[in-house]
Design an enzyme around this catalytic site. Sequence first.
Site, short mmCIF file in Angstrom:
data_model
loop_
_atom_site.label_atom_id
_atom_site.label_comp_id
_atom_site.label_asym_id
_atom_site.label_seq_id
_atom_site.Cartn_x
_atom_site.Cartn_y
_atom_site.Cartn_z
N ARG A 58 0.81 -1.23 0.00
CA ARG A 58 0.00 0.00 0.00
C ARG A 58 0.84 1.27 0.00
O ARG A 58 0.65 2.17 -0.83
CB ARG A 58 -0.90 0.03 1.26
CG ARG A 58 -2.17 -0.74 1.13
CD ARG A 58 -2.56 -1.32 2.49
NE ARG A 58 -1.71 -2.45 2.74
CZ ARG A 58 -2.04 -3.70 2.42
NH1 ARG A 58 -3.22 -3.95 1.95
NH2 ARG A 58 -1.19 -4.69 2.60
N THR A 59 1.78 1.37 0.95
CA THR A 59 2.49 2.64 1.13
C THR A 59 3.37 2.94 -0.08
O THR A 59 3.33 4.04 -0.63
CB THR A 59 3.35 2.57 2.41
OG1 THR A 59 2.53 2.07 3.47
CG2 THR A 59 3.89 3.94 2.79
N LYS A 86 25.20 -4.59 -0.05
CA LYS A 86 26.66 -4.70 0.04
C LYS A 86 27.20 -4.01 1.29
O LYS A 86 28.41 -3.86 1.45
CB LYS A 86 27.31 -4.06 -1.20
CG LYS A 86 26.93 -4.67 -2.52
CD LYS A 86 27.62 -3.89 -3.64
CE LYS A 86 27.00 -4.16 -4.99
NZ LYS A 86 27.40 -3.15 -5.97
N ARG A 108 11.15 3.71 4.29
CA ARG A 108 10.65 2.71 5.26
C ARG A 108 11.85 1.92 5.74
O ARG A 108 12.65 1.43 4.93
CB ARG A 108 9.61 1.79 4.66
CG ARG A 108 9.24 0.65 5.61
CD ARG A 108 8.05 -0.13 5.18
NE ARG A 108 6.83 0.62 5.36
CZ ARG A 108 5.61 0.11 5.19
NH1 ARG A 108 5.46 -1.16 4.87
NH2 ARG A 108 4.54 0.86 5.37
N HIS A 136 4.30 5.77 11.87
CA HIS A 136 3.90 5.59 10.46
C HIS A 136 2.94 6.74 10.17
O HIS A 136 1.71 6.56 10.07
CB HIS A 136 3.23 4.23 10.30
CG HIS A 136 3.01 3.79 8.88
ND1 HIS A 136 3.16 4.62 7.79
CD2 HIS A 136 2.63 2.57 8.37
CE1 HIS A 136 2.88 3.95 6.68
NE2 HIS A 136 2.56 2.71 7.01
N1 CP Z 1 -0.54 -0.19 5.98
C1 CP Z 1 0.67 -0.36 5.40
O1 CP Z 1 1.67 0.30 5.75
O2 CP Z 1 0.68 -1.31 4.42
P1 CP Z 1 1.98 -1.77 3.58
O3 CP Z 1 2.90 -2.46 4.54
O4 CP Z 1 1.45 -2.67 2.50
O5 CP Z 1 2.62 -0.52 3.03
#
Ligand code: CP
Length: 314
Positions: A58-59, A86, A108, A136
């Site tokens: 999603r993100t 590496k 992320r 998040h």
């Molecule tokens: N909700 C969320 O962060 O989903 P993903 O891990 O698929 O990005």
Amino acid sequence: MALKRKDILGLRDMTQEEIVKILDTAETMKHILKQNNKKTRHLQGKSIVNLFYENSTRTRLSFELASKYMSASSANISASSSSVAKGESLIDTCRTIERMGADVIVIRHPMSGAAHIAARHVNTSIINAGDGMNEHPTQALLDLFTIRETKDTIEGLKVAIIGDIYHSRVARSNIWGLSKMGAKVAVAGPSTLLPIELDKTGTKVYQSVEEAVDGADVVMLLRLQKERQQKGLLPSLREYSQIYGLNMERLKLAKKDVLLLHPGPINRGVEITSDVADGIHSQIQEQVTNGVAVRMALLYLITRQRGQHDASLY
Ligand code: CP
């Protein structure tokens, strides 16, 4: 008002005014998303790099689509297929991306604080797409957007967050965001998965799901993060589901027009039953759409404060 900040790192340090600005801008972006032709020129000439050290559907995809809809150049790097594999450090990787002309790096990372470290070492804007167990923020902003869109307001609502709070960056960002917007936050989950610092945030902590859900306007389920569990924190998955899973019987304790949210991905039959996830109260699919609108708004606002826009939104 533009956002007077270089980076989006969390909701802990964001003001209510900034949150409202983002949600208002996302409303405009959602109108654009509904159009037959979604292409705008708001990020023409800008480049957005998604640097993901953890899996995501999603993100990552919503940032990529948001960039493309607004005519930015976008690129994705995953840790496994880059020089990170590496041994290149996060800081060196971000500096390399910066020198290629990126205007925004979306990160992320499994380590809490990773986005903050990157933000201190590059002039490029950093957006935190999830850092370890910390925050998040873009997920919480899309959750706030979905609540405001459905209920017209956030202030005064009882929002029950159920599940593995301890490992959840989604819960942490939501607790900050919801309390800044005036919601009453209740949480429930196994006591081994409830962080002790919750007392300081004004959040009400319940041992039972039934108490937390009772009279709730919004129920937010969290994914049970099997990958972050240490031995001994949980009963078996079957017991977890029986004691803490949301089923129709438990959901009936909430208000009749309760809004059900889940950030995804869902563990069906563990934290939530399928009839609830796919039922009339669920806005889980709408959250996904709203995620694109919110990320369009964030990319627009964060590059706008750098004086980089040629095209006006309105
Ligand atoms: N909700 C969320 O962060 O989903 P993903 O891990 O698929 O990005």
